[in-house]
Motif scaffolding. Structure first.
Motif, mmCIF file in Angstrom:
data_model
loop_
_atom_site.group_PDB
_atom_site.id
_atom_site.type_symbol
_atom_site.label_atom_id
_atom_site.label_comp_id
_atom_site.label_asym_id
_atom_site.label_seq_id
_atom_site.Cartn_x
_atom_site.Cartn_y
_atom_site.Cartn_z
ATOM 1 N N GLN A 20 48.393 37.719 47.336
ATOM 2 C CA GLN A 20 46.990 38.024 47.094
ATOM 3 C C GLN A 20 46.783 38.523 45.674
ATOM 4 O OE1 GLN A 20 45.398 41.017 49.698
ATOM 5 N NE2 GLN A 20 43.293 40.393 49.355
ATOM 6 N N HIS A 24 44.644 36.802 42.586
ATOM 7 C CA HIS A 24 43.620 37.568 41.873
ATOM 8 C C HIS A 24 43.831 37.464 40.368
ATOM 9 C CE1 HIS A 24 41.697 41.213 40.211
ATOM 10 N NE2 HIS A 24 40.842 41.098 41.210
ATOM 11 N N MET A 47 40.121 31.642 47.754
ATOM 12 C CA MET A 47 39.788 32.730 46.833
ATOM 13 C C MET A 47 38.286 32.993 46.866
ATOM 14 S SD MET A 47 41.394 34.742 44.737
ATOM 15 C CE MET A 47 40.793 36.097 43.741
ATOM 16 N N THR A 51 34.818 37.700 43.462
ATOM 17 C CA THR A 51 35.823 38.715 43.159
ATOM 18 C C THR A 51 35.527 39.431 41.845
ATOM 19 O OG1 THR A 51 37.509 37.488 44.371
ATOM 20 C CG2 THR A 51 38.295 39.054 42.725
ATOM 21 N N ASN A 53 37.207 42.184 38.820
ATOM 22 C CA ASN A 53 38.485 42.676 38.304
ATOM 23 C C ASN A 53 38.516 44.203 38.351
ATOM 24 O OD1 ASN A 53 37.013 43.593 36.073
ATOM 25 N ND2 ASN A 53 37.721 41.971 34.719
#
Length: 222
Positions: A20, A24, A47, A51, A53
């Motif tokens: 995972q 990422h 994914m 998402t 960071n």
């Protein structure tokens, strides 16, 4: 659970976490490299296109910020994408497209339901704050989609004020032509003409003074 089963379960969990984490990292590397195909592969594998960071930056906003337009295209076309997902600073993808003057991405985001009139700082504030060729068209696009022309930021700043200090004369004229109010003040009591004066922009000052005279025809010095 015996010791062997416990170790096996722990190992599987560790491997899953590593996979995972690797995905990422690959996701944001692909954005930085403008690798649209690589992103599409990650998205097909599950994914999340929304998402963020570790700095709270989202994929869509980052792609536009970097000018990674192939990456942006891959993300904006993802079935699960949320075009209103915002970064840690409250910036939406449409705000970043407006700031950068990316007309086609702005069209795509609006078509997918991006909020033209989000509260606080708006895409129109961002569009008005740049002096580059596409900004007049960007402002016109947002107004066409019912952007509130006198939107107030958290400190009362309007798009006209941003244009007066940072934007082009064409954008300033467009906002005035479309009805932006030059008499509005921010929380410090400053009007757009004060923003222009602070930036030492005599042409903008002259234009705004004329607009004020039209609104206050009997005020003498204006």
């Amino acid at each position: 659970m015996n010791r062997r089963s416990f170790l096996s379960t722990s190992l599987c969990a560790t491997v899953a976490l590593n996979v995972q984490a690797g995905a990422h990292d690959d996701f944001f590397v692909a954005i930085h490299r403008d690798d649209g195909q690589g992103l599409q592969t990650l998205l097909r594998r599950g994914m999340d296109p929304n998402t963020s960071n570790d700095k709270g930056q989202t994929g869509l906003v980052l792609a536009l910020q970097l000018g990674s337009l192939h990456a942006f295209q891959a993300l904006v076309n993802a079935p699960r994408v949320n075009v209103e997902v915002r970064n840690a600073h409250g910036e939406s993808p449409l705000m970043m497209a407006a700031l950068k003057g990316y007309l086609e991405p702005a069209h795509l985001l609006i078509a997918r339901g991006a909020d033209v009139n989000k509260t606080g700082w708006t895409p129109l504030h961002y569009a008005a704050s740049k002096d580059q060729p596409a900004q007049e068209q960007m402002v016109a696009l947002l107004l066409e989609h019912h952007a509130y022309i006198d939107a107030a930021s958290p400190n009362g700043t309007t798009p006209l004020m941003m244009a007066a200090q940072y934007g082009s004369m064409a954008v300033l004229q467009l906002l005035l032509d479309e009805g932006a109010d030059p008499l509005l003040k921010n929380q410090l009591g400053l009007r757009a003409v004060d923003f222009a004066a602070r930036a030492q922009r005599p042409d903008s000052i002259t234009l705004l003074q004329a607009a004020i005279r039209q609104r206050l025809p009997n005020q003498g010095q204006w």
